[in-house]
Design an enzyme around this catalytic site. Structure first.
Site, mmCIF file in Angstrom:
data_model
loop_
_atom_site.group_PDB
_atom_site.id
_atom_site.type_symbol
_atom_site.label_atom_id
_atom_site.label_comp_id
_atom_site.label_asym_id
_atom_site.label_seq_id
_atom_site.Cartn_x
_atom_site.Cartn_y
_atom_site.Cartn_z
ATOM 1 C CB SER A 538 1.078 2.165 -0.164
ATOM 2 O OG SER A 538 2.330 2.787 -0.086
ATOM 3 C CG ASP A 624 7.329 -2.544 0.544
ATOM 4 O OD1 ASP A 624 7.871 -1.668 -0.143
ATOM 5 O OD2 ASP A 624 6.127 -2.527 0.853
ATOM 6 C CG HIS A 659 5.065 -1.013 -2.124
ATOM 7 N ND1 HIS A 659 4.913 -0.779 -0.777
ATOM 8 C CD2 HIS A 659 4.237 -0.117 -2.748
ATOM 9 C CE1 HIS A 659 4.062 0.219 -0.587
ATOM 10 N NE2 HIS A 659 3.630 0.622 -1.767
#
Length: 691
Positions: A538, A624, A659
């Site tokens: 991320s 995501d 995610h």
């Protein structure tokens, strides 16, 4: 592992898309990889490219299939098949979860306090049946113990379906919403439920109240209409008397209170928002307890009468050394969590001002409160681990001042902590900042530069990476790697200022810290230059993108999970779910030319250059909502077209996930095994290369 010339890599078409900002024209050659019907992704060309990359990933991982299988067997062997949590008392029942042998997901149970038959209240395996992805966002039992509110996601897009279950009948009696997020909170009479609502752009902008049996639209408890970047959430005070309605972004907050006994009451504003001032609250009786950074970067604690919530009186003064991260107002003491010199601290403060600091051992560890749902906790549930100590659950006897061990994570295939060691070292960054690093290794690891090292970091949003135990990590340690966590700026590992020093105009400190840590560990003999692998996800994936652009020669291999790499374009698009709320973290390049120039200078996608890059494994999730799939896809396409080396470059997109990657405890292990095999293969290739 080298690219097979018989299977050429996918080539994404170049279709320049231009936009003009602050008088400058941006050219985005792979803009088309963003499906224009997002969040629906059904463009045939986009799906064809994603599928081609996945096929390429599968083909080029085949040489290490046996290693993946071996590591996966190791990971599964370290996982307790029939694991269970320590029961937690809440009212007339105690609650816990259990994994049955072979189950991907938990079963949730309860039994009466004092003994009695256990009751299954929720079966995640049953709810997950027929779905490629499943996640339980949270659940909440009504105060009378009759009903369970729970929210599930079966796509990975974090838009949760909220339902209510009759626990006696074992059946769902209502579907409240299909666009909730967070944990719902019950009213005191068990006849109403407060929940967070998301809009089409996945922003949590409103808290609604659902009344059981009512056909009327759910009432609005609070809606954020002032700041598009603010998200809204609801929690329950520790004493159960208040709904706490919090609105805010990453640096500014505003809180309102509504009685759980009277949800129709007008919300009470604690204190109006002030840019850059963050605060959160809890209550006990008629007193409000506030944690705030209004006068010091490391926060202080204050109190106020609930009848006059804006009149704050200091209770605990701020400190340069002690960073206050949280509070909970139990009936007989105030629980204060924080960090001193970067190490977690849990302390209890009583009304007479006396304090007890709960002692924890270790050069580097993580510790904090577990689940303590009742208004008072004479036995305070705590969680602890270190990089060599498996996760441990304690009950702290407040009256006796003793820790009682309730559970220690089991490693069924065997684990001897005496075979491993952990250290905390400090590396001086290029600007003089002293960056702590937590390292774990198998005893006997060489310090002469001949060893292999894996370096991990996150470094954003004020999240401190915990130096905790990982049974999975043993597959690297047992193969001769040391594993290090760089506690770089951007996280709040050393206090809130440590976070501030790695964001906005100071963002490049985060990247420099990581590179400086790698060079410092080289100098200390942990590994030779070029013998460090690295990973991050991320915002940590953004870090990976920055460091392979700036210092590609340092890394033996790099893994970037769901990487936030198209930073400039994302921050220029205020229609994306997170963008407005992220401007306080990264800057607003729409309104601020300086922010535009800064983001452009380090955005990994915009700074790909014609140079040699290390072997790269990149992951993405098609659904995501946090880092949209096209960011890693565009980055991969540009790297393929630009880099000058023949090193492997792989992109794996999870078609049915978001995610966090695949759901289910065993499915997630498959991805870990692939990551480890990729890293180890690159070290093996380096060892085999002619000198």
């Amino acid at each position: 592992m080298t690219p097979d010339p018989r299977l050429p890599p996918p080539v994404a078409a170049v279709r320049p898309h231009t936009s003009v900002w602050h008088g400058e024209t941006l050219v985005d050659p792979y803009f088309w990889l963003r499906d224009q019907s997002y969040p629906t992704v059904d463009d045939p060309e986009v799906l064809a490219y994603v599928s081609a990359e996945n096929a390429y990933f599968e083909a080029h991982m085949k040489p290490v299939d046996a290693l993946v299988t071996t590591i996966l067997t190791e990971l599964e062997g370290r996982m307790q098949q029939d694991d269970a949590s320590v029961p937690v008392k809440n009212g007339a029942f105690e609650y816990w979860w259990r994994f049955d042998a072979g189950a991907q997901y938990r079963t949730w149970l309860r039994r009466p306090v004092g003994g009695g038959a256990e009751q299954e209240i929720l079966s995640e395996p049953a709810l997950a049946q027929g779905h490629d992805y499943f996640r339980l966002a949270g659940s909440s039992v009504s105060p009378d113990g009759r009903l369970l509110a729970y929210a599930v996601d079966t796509k990975g897009d974090e838009r949760f379906v909220l339902r209510i279950r009759d626990l006696a009948a074992g059946t769902d009696v209502a579907t409240v919403a299909d666009n909730s997020i967070g944990v719902p909170v019950w009213a005191a009479d068990s006849q109403a439920l407060a929940w967070n609502e998301t809009n089409d752009n996945w922003r949590s902008f409103r808290v609604r109240l659902h009344r059981l049996g009512s056909s009327a639209p759910d009432a609005v408890l609070y809606e954020e209409t002032t700041d598009i970047g603010f998200n809204v959430g609801v929690q329950r005070s520790q004493d159960g008397r208040w709904f706490i309605l919090a609105a805010g972004d990453n640096v500014t907050s505003e809180v309102r209170l509504v009685p759980t006994s009277d949800p129709a009451a007008v919300p009470v504003l604690v204190r109006a928002r002030q840019p850059g001032v963050s605060y959160d609250v809890d209550t006990r009786g008629d007193t409000l307890f506030i944690r705030t950074n209004d006068s010091h970067v490391n926060f202080r604690l204050a109190t106020a009468p609930i009848a006059s919530p804006g009149d704050w009186t200091e209770l605990v003064a701020p400190s340069d050394r002690d960073y206050i991260t949280g509070l909970a107002a139990f009936a007989s003491y105030l629980l204060i969590t924080g960090r001193r010199d970067g190490l977690d601290q849990v302390r209890l403060r009583r009304d007479d001002g006396s304090e007890t600091v709960i002692p924890f051992a270790g050069a580097s560890y993580t510790a904090g409160p577990g689940s303590n749902p009742e208004p008072d906790s004479p036995l305070l549930r705590l969680n602890y681990s270190s990089m060599v100590t498996p996760a441990t659950v304690f009950d702290y006897d407040v009256a006796a001042g003793t820790l009682v061990t309730r559970k220690v994570q089991q490693v069924p295939s065997g684990y001897d902590p005496g075979h491993y060691a952990t250290e905390r070292v400090t590396i001086t960054a290029c600007d003089g900042a002293r960056v702590p690093v937590s390292i774990v290794y198998k005893k006997g690891f060489p310090r002469d530069g001949s060893g292999k090292l894996h370096l991990y970091a996150y470094g954003a949003y004020g999240y401190a990476t915990p130096p905790s135990f990982s049974a999975n990590r043993l597959s690297l340690l047992d193969r001769g790697l040391a594993f290090a966590i760089a506690h770089i700026r951007g996280g709040d590992d050393l206090g809130y200022q440590w976070y501030l020093d790695g964001k906005l105009e100071q963002r490049t400190n985060t990247f420099n810290d990581f590179v400086d840590v790698a060079r410092g560990l080289n100098a200390l003999g942990w590994a030779a230059p070029g013998h460090i692998s690295a990973s991050g996800g991320s915002a940590g994936g953004e870090l990976m993108g920055a460091i392979v652009n700036s210092d590609p020669e340092l890394w033996r291999a790099v893994v970037a999970h769901v990487p936030f790499v198209d930073v400039l374009n994302t921050m220029l698009d205020d229609s994306l779910p997170l963008t407005p709320g992220e401007w306080s973290e990264w800057g607003n390049p729409i309104a601020d030319k300086a922010a535009f120039e800064l983001l452009k200078s380090y955005s990994p996608y915009d700074n790909v250059k014609a140079q040699a890059y290390p072997p790269l494994l990149i992951t993405a999730g098609l659904h995501d909502p946090r880092v949209t799939y096209w960011e890693p896809a565009k980055w991969t396409a540009k790297l393929r077209a630009t880099k000058t080396d023949s090193n492997i470059l792989l992109l794996k997109t999870n078609i049915g996930a978001g995610h966090g990657g695949k759901s289910g405890r065993f499915s997630a292990l498959q991805e870990t095994a692939e990551e480890y095999a990729f890293i180890l293969a690159q070290f093996e290739a380096s060892d085999a290369a002619p000198r």
